[in-house]
Design a protein around this motif. Structure first.
Motif, mmCIF file in Angstrom:
data_model
loop_
_atom_site.group_PDB
_atom_site.id
_atom_site.type_symbol
_atom_site.label_atom_id
_atom_site.label_comp_id
_atom_site.label_asym_id
_atom_site.label_seq_id
_atom_site.Cartn_x
_atom_site.Cartn_y
_atom_site.Cartn_z
ATOM 1 N N CYS A 73 -38.704 -1.271 84.516
ATOM 2 C CA CYS A 73 -39.279 -2.307 85.380
ATOM 3 C C CYS A 73 -39.374 -3.678 84.703
ATOM 4 C CB CYS A 73 -40.659 -1.875 85.868
ATOM 5 S SG CYS A 73 -41.908 -1.764 84.566
ATOM 6 N N GLU A 74 -39.261 -3.717 83.384
ATOM 7 C CA GLU A 74 -39.327 -4.931 82.576
ATOM 8 C C GLU A 74 -40.701 -5.589 82.564
ATOM 9 O OE1 GLU A 74 -36.137 -7.671 83.322
ATOM 10 O OE2 GLU A 74 -34.614 -6.193 82.844
ATOM 11 N N THR A 75 -41.733 -4.877 82.994
ATOM 12 C CA THR A 75 -43.077 -5.447 82.979
ATOM 13 C C THR A 75 -43.504 -5.788 81.560
ATOM 14 O OG1 THR A 75 -43.665 -4.209 84.950
ATOM 15 C CG2 THR A 75 -45.483 -5.060 83.651
ATOM 16 N N CYS A 76 -43.195 -4.934 80.608
ATOM 17 C CA CYS A 76 -43.559 -5.204 79.211
ATOM 18 C C CYS A 76 -42.853 -6.452 78.692
ATOM 19 C CB CYS A 76 -43.248 -4.001 78.328
ATOM 20 S SG CYS A 76 -41.514 -3.481 78.345
ATOM 21 N N VAL A 77 -41.601 -6.610 79.064
ATOM 22 C CA VAL A 77 -40.810 -7.756 78.626
ATOM 23 C C VAL A 77 -41.418 -9.052 79.161
ATOM 24 C CG1 VAL A 77 -38.540 -8.864 78.738
ATOM 25 C CG2 VAL A 77 -38.699 -6.378 78.479
ATOM 26 N N VAL A 78 -41.796 -9.038 80.419
ATOM 27 C CA VAL A 78 -42.343 -10.230 81.082
ATOM 28 C C VAL A 78 -43.737 -10.575 80.567
ATOM 29 C CG1 VAL A 78 -43.069 -11.167 83.312
ATOM 30 C CG2 VAL A 78 -40.959 -9.863 83.147
ATOM 31 N N VAL B 288 -34.381 2.163 77.679
ATOM 32 C CA VAL B 288 -35.061 2.315 76.405
ATOM 33 C C VAL B 288 -35.749 0.995 76.081
ATOM 34 C CG1 VAL B 288 -34.794 2.720 73.932
ATOM 35 C CG2 VAL B 288 -33.403 4.003 75.556
ATOM 36 N N VAL B 289 -37.058 1.065 75.872
ATOM 37 C CA VAL B 289 -37.818 -0.120 75.484
ATOM 38 C C VAL B 289 -37.988 -0.113 73.973
ATOM 39 C CG1 VAL B 289 -40.067 0.983 75.840
ATOM 40 C CG2 VAL B 289 -39.889 -1.490 75.926
ATOM 41 N N SER B 290 -37.874 -1.293 73.385
ATOM 42 C CA SER B 290 -38.063 -1.454 71.948
ATOM 43 C C SER B 290 -39.071 -2.562 71.721
ATOM 44 C CB SER B 290 -36.755 -1.837 71.259
ATOM 45 O OG SER B 290 -35.791 -0.834 71.435
ATOM 46 N N ILE B 291 -39.849 -2.414 70.678
ATOM 47 C CA ILE B 291 -40.826 -3.436 70.326
ATOM 48 C C ILE B 291 -40.580 -3.865 68.891
ATOM 49 C CG2 ILE B 291 -43.278 -3.987 70.088
ATOM 50 C CD1 ILE B 291 -43.772 -1.818 72.236
ATOM 51 N N ASP B 292 -40.356 -5.159 68.708
ATOM 52 C CA ASP B 292 -40.114 -5.729 67.388
ATOM 53 C C ASP B 292 -41.468 -5.909 66.695
ATOM 54 O OD1 ASP B 292 -39.646 -7.399 65.180
ATOM 55 O OD2 ASP B 292 -38.050 -8.494 66.209
ATOM 56 N N ALA B 293 -41.736 -5.092 65.690
ATOM 57 C CA ALA B 293 -43.022 -5.123 64.988
ATOM 58 C C ALA B 293 -43.280 -6.461 64.309
ATOM 59 C CB ALA B 293 -43.088 -3.990 63.968
ATOM 60 N N ASP B 294 -42.223 -7.161 63.925
ATOM 61 C CA ASP B 294 -42.395 -8.459 63.280
ATOM 62 C C ASP B 294 -42.892 -9.515 64.270
ATOM 63 O OD1 ASP B 294 -41.557 -7.510 60.788
ATOM 64 O OD2 ASP B 294 -39.455 -7.971 61.216
ATOM 65 N N ASN C 215 -44.988 -12.935 73.015
ATOM 66 C CA ASN C 215 -44.222 -13.183 71.794
ATOM 67 C C ASN C 215 -42.780 -12.710 71.873
ATOM 68 O OD1 ASN C 215 -46.510 -14.234 70.322
ATOM 69 N ND2 ASN C 215 -47.287 -12.148 70.382
ATOM 70 N N GLU C 216 -42.350 -12.286 73.042
ATOM 71 C CA GLU C 216 -40.996 -11.781 73.251
ATOM 72 C C GLU C 216 -40.652 -10.651 72.285
ATOM 73 O OE1 GLU C 216 -38.433 -15.212 73.137
ATOM 74 O OE2 GLU C 216 -39.229 -16.005 75.009
ATOM 75 N N ALA C 217 -41.639 -9.779 72.024
ATOM 76 C CA ALA C 217 -41.427 -8.655 71.109
ATOM 77 C C ALA C 217 -40.806 -7.453 71.806
ATOM 78 C CB ALA C 217 -42.754 -8.261 70.453
ATOM 79 N N CYS C 218 -40.949 -7.380 73.125
ATOM 80 C CA CYS C 218 -40.437 -6.241 73.895
ATOM 81 C C CYS C 218 -39.044 -6.537 74.439
ATOM 82 C CB CYS C 218 -41.347 -5.921 75.075
ATOM 83 S SG CYS C 218 -43.001 -5.443 74.613
ATOM 84 N N THR C 219 -38.158 -5.589 74.270
ATOM 85 C CA THR C 219 -36.826 -5.691 74.850
ATOM 86 C C THR C 219 -36.513 -4.383 75.571
ATOM 87 O OG1 THR C 219 -35.785 -4.950 72.806
ATOM 88 C CG2 THR C 219 -35.933 -7.325 73.154
ATOM 89 N N LEU C 220 -35.657 -4.486 76.560
ATOM 90 C CA LEU C 220 -35.294 -3.314 77.354
ATOM 91 C C LEU C 220 -33.787 -3.216 77.412
ATOM 92 C CD1 LEU C 220 -36.668 -1.147 79.184
ATOM 93 C CD2 LEU C 220 -36.136 -2.639 81.083
ATOM 94 N N GLN C 221 -33.293 -1.996 77.213
ATOM 95 C CA GLN C 221 -31.851 -1.766 77.249
ATOM 96 C C GLN C 221 -31.560 -0.609 78.184
ATOM 97 O OE1 GLN C 221 -30.194 -0.656 73.463
ATOM 98 N NE2 GLN C 221 -28.114 -0.702 74.210
ATOM 99 N N GLU C 222 -30.575 -0.778 79.024
ATOM 100 C CA GLU C 222 -30.139 0.296 79.907
ATOM 101 C C GLU C 222 -29.026 1.081 79.222
ATOM 102 O OE1 GLU C 222 -28.783 1.130 84.527
ATOM 103 O OE2 GLU C 222 -28.812 -0.908 83.788
ATOM 104 N N LEU C 223 -29.171 2.376 79.183
ATOM 105 C CA LEU C 223 -28.155 3.217 78.556
ATOM 106 C C LEU C 223 -27.241 3.808 79.602
ATOM 107 C CD1 LEU C 223 -30.275 5.111 75.918
ATOM 108 C CD2 LEU C 223 -28.929 3.064 75.622
#
Length: 62
Positions: free
Chosen positions: A45-50, A3-9, A54-62
């Motif tokens: 793949c964590e491409t968004c995170v990399v 699950v990818v999350s993006i911190d809007a702030d 601004n380090e707004a993208c995080t990835l979590q494995e469920l």
């Protein structure tokens, strides 16, 4: 499953994560990146995170 999350702030709307996402599940909404596709299509793949400057993208494995 991932699950990818993006911190809007933290998101400045540069679109780097959107362009980089091979699953195509990210899109721009009101000038910010958001998950606009099916969350289950995330490949983890964590491409968004990399690519996010601004380090707004995080990835979590469920």
């Amino acid at each position: 499953m991932y699950v990818v999350s993006i911190d809007a702030d933290k998101c400045e709307g540069c679109g780097e994560c959107i362009d980089a996402c091979p699953a195509g599940i990210l899109g721009m909404v009101d000038g910010k990146a958001e998950v606009t596709g099916a969350e289950t299509d995330c490949m983890g793949c964590e491409t968004c995170v990399v690519t996010c400057p601004n380090e707004a993208c995080t990835l979590q494995e469920l």
